[in-house]
Design a protein around this motif. Structure first.
Motif, short mmCIF file in Angstrom:
data_model
loop_
_atom_site.label_atom_id
_atom_site.label_comp_id
_atom_site.label_asym_id
_atom_site.label_seq_id
_atom_site.Cartn_x
_atom_site.Cartn_y
_atom_site.Cartn_z
N PHE A 45 -1.37 -3.95 -4.98
CA PHE A 45 -1.64 -2.81 -4.08
C PHE A 45 -0.48 -1.82 -4.08
N PHE A 46 0.74 -2.32 -3.92
CA PHE A 46 1.88 -1.41 -3.82
C PHE A 46 2.29 -0.86 -5.18
N GLU A 47 1.78 -1.47 -6.26
CA GLU A 47 1.97 -0.85 -7.57
C GLU A 47 1.06 0.37 -7.72
N ASP A 48 -0.13 0.19 -7.19
CA ASP A 48 -1.08 1.30 -7.25
C ASP A 48 -0.71 2.42 -6.29
N TYR A 49 -0.02 2.07 -5.20
CA TYR A 49 0.36 3.08 -4.19
C TYR A 49 1.87 3.00 -3.96
N ALA A 50 2.64 3.15 -5.04
CA ALA A 50 4.09 3.01 -4.96
C ALA A 50 4.72 4.00 -4.01
N ASP A 51 4.19 5.23 -3.94
CA ASP A 51 4.77 6.25 -3.06
C ASP A 51 4.63 5.86 -1.59
N LEU A 52 3.67 5.00 -1.31
CA LEU A 52 3.44 4.62 0.08
C LEU A 52 4.63 3.87 0.67
N LEU A 53 5.34 3.12 -0.16
CA LEU A 53 6.49 2.36 0.32
C LEU A 53 7.56 3.27 0.93
N ALA A 54 7.73 4.43 0.31
CA ALA A 54 8.76 5.35 0.78
C ALA A 54 8.36 6.04 2.08
#
Length: 225
Positions: A16-25
């Motif tokens: 999931f966080f690979e697909d939405y990496a910008d979300l982590l920031a």
């Protein structure tokens, strides 16, 4: 949506966080010790530091236990050498008691051995004991540590008896003789019920074996309790 379902979804979908990496920031969570919000990455770093600190503390405890066990093993080794050098039962007992008092810093040592015909009655360790004490020793499968001993046993310590608050009791037994070793202290926490008794048991076995070796067979008579 329930938070448990969100957590389960993220576990089931690690990409999931690979697909939405910008979300982590863009996600910020409360600091674990209060104050400003921090990013998930910062929170992970704090978690890793905390785990590392706990592991370091655990390693420190293990090293301390190892050093303590090494020190006890060295004392047991010196005790073994003392007992092996003894020429008779009296010398073995005297060396044993001295070693416990001086090397192990045990404040008070009481010892009685029975089943030895013709033993010197002036030696405290060979003085007669009651059937109750013999029965207690026989039933003592493992060393006992705690605040209680029989009145007769406590009396072995003379004037110090009333001040004693904790005791360790160890059975001595061979196929020829029996006995009871009692260690005592004014400190109520010196011999407590939850403490390990491995070394106490080994010390008792050492003395039992040496007594059997140092007592001539002609001086041994099996006494029934």
């Amino acid at each position: 949506m329930q938070s448990s379902l969100v957590a389960q979804y993220l576990k089931d979908n690690p990409s999931f966080f690979e697909d939405y990496a910008d979300l982590l920031a863009d996600i910020f969570i409360p600091h674990p010790h209060g104050g400003h919000a921090i990013s998930i990455t910062e929170r992970q770093m704090l978690t890793l530091r905390e785990k590392n600190r706990l592991l370091e503390n655990k390693l420190g405890e293990l090293l301390q236990f190892g050093e303590e066990n090494d020190a006890i093993s060295e004392k047991v080794h010196r005790l073994s050498l003392t007992l092996l050098a003894a020429r008779d039962a009296v010398e073995a007992i005297n060396g044993f008691v001295y070693n416990l008092l001086e090397d192990f810093a045990v404040p008070h040592v009481g010892l009685r051995v029975w089943g030895i015909a013709g033993a010197d009655g002036d030696q405290p360790e060979f003085q007669p004991v009651s059937d109750a004490v013999k029965q207690l020793a026989e039933n003592l499968g493992e060393p006992y540590c705690g605040p209680h001993v029989a009145e007769e046993t406590q009396a072995w310590f003379g004037e110090s008896a009333a001040k004693l608050r904790s005791f360790a009791q160890v059975r001595l037994a061979t196929d020829k003789t029996e006995g009871l070793l009692v260690l005592a202290s004014e400190d109520a926490e010196r011999f407590y019920p939850e403490m390990g008794t491995l070394y106490l048991k080994r010390i008792g076995e050492l003395l039992s074996a040496v007594l059997l070796r140092t007592i001539p067979l002609g001086q041994v008579s099996r006494q029934e309790a």
